[in-house]
Write a protein that holds these residues in place. Sequence first.
Motif, PDB file in Angstrom:
ATOM      1  N   THR A   1       0.917  -1.070  -0.143  1.00  0.00           N
ATOM      2  CA  THR A   1       0.111  -0.088   0.043  1.00  0.00           C
ATOM      3  C   THR A   1       0.965   1.435  -0.103  1.00  0.00           C
ATOM      4  O   THR A   1       2.210   1.329   0.452  1.00  0.00           O
ATOM      5  N   ARG A   2       0.361   2.138  -0.475  1.00  0.00           N
ATOM      6  CA  ARG A   2       1.154   3.597  -0.451  1.00  0.00           C
ATOM      7  C   ARG A   2       0.317   4.972  -0.650  1.00  0.00           C
ATOM      8  O   ARG A   2      -0.859   4.862  -1.208  1.00  0.00           O
TER       9      ARG A   2
ATOM     10  N   LEU B   1      -0.795   8.273  -2.516  1.00  0.00           N
ATOM     11  CA  LEU B   1      -0.534   8.504  -3.878  1.00  0.00           C
ATOM     12  C   LEU B   1       0.141  10.186  -3.784  1.00  0.00           C
ATOM     13  O   LEU B   1      -0.086  11.029  -2.795  1.00  0.00           O
TER      14      LEU B   1
ATOM     15  N   GLU C   1      -1.032  11.863  -9.116  1.00  0.00           N
ATOM     16  CA  GLU C   1      -1.690  10.446  -9.553  1.00  0.00           C
ATOM     17  C   GLU C   1      -3.201  10.207  -9.167  1.00  0.00           C
ATOM     18  O   GLU C   1      -3.669   9.473  -9.193  1.00  0.00           O
TER      19      GLU C   1
ATOM     20  N   LEU D   1      -5.104   8.055 -11.631  1.00  0.00           N
ATOM     21  CA  LEU D   1      -4.627   6.529 -11.339  1.00  0.00           C
ATOM     22  C   LEU D   1      -5.635   6.137 -10.256  1.00  0.00           C
ATOM     23  O   LEU D   1      -6.257   5.201 -10.235  1.00  0.00           O
ATOM     24  N   TRP D   2      -5.646   6.944  -9.200  1.00  0.00           N
ATOM     25  CA  TRP D   2      -6.662   6.497  -7.964  1.00  0.00           C
ATOM     26  C   TRP D   2      -7.826   6.601  -8.556  1.00  0.00           C
ATOM     27  O   TRP D   2      -8.732   5.709  -8.126  1.00  0.00           O
TER      28      TRP D   2
ATOM     29  N   THR E   1      -8.981   3.485 -10.428  1.00  0.00           N
ATOM     30  CA  THR E   1      -8.854   2.171  -9.704  1.00  0.00           C
ATOM     31  C   THR E   1     -10.032   2.078  -8.896  1.00  0.00           C
ATOM     32  O   THR E   1     -10.713   1.181  -8.617  1.00  0.00           O
TER      33      THR E   1
ATOM     34  N   ALA F   1      -9.724  13.195  -4.600  1.00  0.00           N
ATOM     35  CA  ALA F   1      -8.408  13.058  -4.492  1.00  0.00           C
ATOM     36  C   ALA F   1      -7.321  14.152  -4.435  1.00  0.00           C
ATOM     37  O   ALA F   1      -6.318  14.365  -3.829  1.00  0.00           O
TER      38      ALA F   1
ATOM     39  N   LEU G   1      -3.519   3.531  -2.093  1.00  0.00           N
ATOM     40  CA  LEU G   1      -3.582   2.677  -3.267  1.00  0.00           C
ATOM     41  C   LEU G   1      -3.023   1.619  -2.791  1.00  0.00           C
ATOM     42  O   LEU G   1      -1.943   1.306  -2.185  1.00  0.00           O
TER      43      LEU G   1
ATOM     44  N   GLU H   1      -1.419  -2.011  -4.386  1.00  0.00           N
ATOM     45  CA  GLU H   1      -0.956  -2.619  -5.599  1.00  0.00           C
ATOM     46  C   GLU H   1      -0.455  -4.159  -5.175  1.00  0.00           C
ATOM     47  O   GLU H   1       0.083  -4.592  -4.305  1.00  0.00           O
TER      48      GLU H   1
ATOM     49  N   PRO I   1      -2.222  -1.663  -9.759  1.00  0.00           N
ATOM     50  CA  PRO I   1      -3.299  -1.168  -8.783  1.00  0.00           C
ATOM     51  C   PRO I   1      -4.368  -2.065  -8.622  1.00  0.00           C
ATOM     52  O   PRO I   1      -4.881  -2.335  -9.795  1.00  0.00           O
TER      53      PRO I   1
ATOM     54  N   ALA J   1      -8.550   0.974  -4.129  1.00  0.00           N
ATOM     55  CA  ALA J   1      -8.257   2.366  -3.482  1.00  0.00           C
ATOM     56  C   ALA J   1      -9.209   2.597  -2.345  1.00  0.00           C
ATOM     57  O   ALA J   1     -10.199   2.091  -2.011  1.00  0.00           O
TER      58      ALA J   1
END
Length: 272
Positions: free
Chosen positions: A136-137, A139, A143, A146-147, A150, A174, A183, A185, A190, A193
């Motif tokens: 997990t991270r 963002l 990004e 991308l979020w 997802t 976001a 997110l 992965e 990914p 979310a």
Amino acid sequence: MLYSDFTLSQRLERTEGRSNAAFVETRTRLQPASGATWCEVAGATAMFDGPDSPLTQTFGLGMFGEVTPSDLTALESFFQERGAPVLHEVSPLADATLLPLLTQRGYQPLEYTSVLYQPLSAAAAPPVSRNPQLRTRLLAPDEAPLWARTAAAGWSTEMDGLEEFIRELSVVSAQSAGARPFLAELAGEPVAAGGLFVYDDVALLAGASTVPQARRQGGQQALLEARLHYAASQGCTLAMMAALPGSQSQRNAEKHGFRIAYTRTKWQLAAK
């Protein structure tokens, strides 16, 4: 011991109101023609994000003092002038004079929401990954698309047309002030979310979804634990969530240490 009382409800309702106000401010910045705006009346936060948006309503009504008929008139005008329904999501700990006032003015109950909470401690141990391929991270600001993709993919199986709606909503969410999008992965791809909004020392968890092909692999649990640990590390002492009463989301929250604080009622002004 943190009791489910009036003070707790004030903190929770204020946080959710500020989260939605931050979203509306971001919508205005990104899409000036949207007409999105918010105001505060009698301590309640009233948001307009379009007539059909789930954010178009109030939070905190009756939690910060007695609500007068003129206060309700001002709120009703705020929504009606914009062609939106008049909706108030009300805590059962709100001022006792509010309920008869709403019924006298023709409001009707529309739905319920469970509000859940969990105390946080900065001394808590960091989460341990149960899947070596899952990470997990938090963002980066650039990004957001991308979020949003997802998150939308995770909701795509719920109903036709929902994926595009969630994608558009998530791009704004976001980038809102106070938002911390996370997110998950799986093997670098990914798959899930989850949203996090921080206001003062309260962390609001929302917007969790997993893409269909990656479900039941620990993505949501990892995101939940990561967000709680991050919030505690940032000085938050309380986490909150909202869920449909009796839903799988509520059960999952309770399995991970959340307790039900109370059940809110959403009230809608009947058309005349």
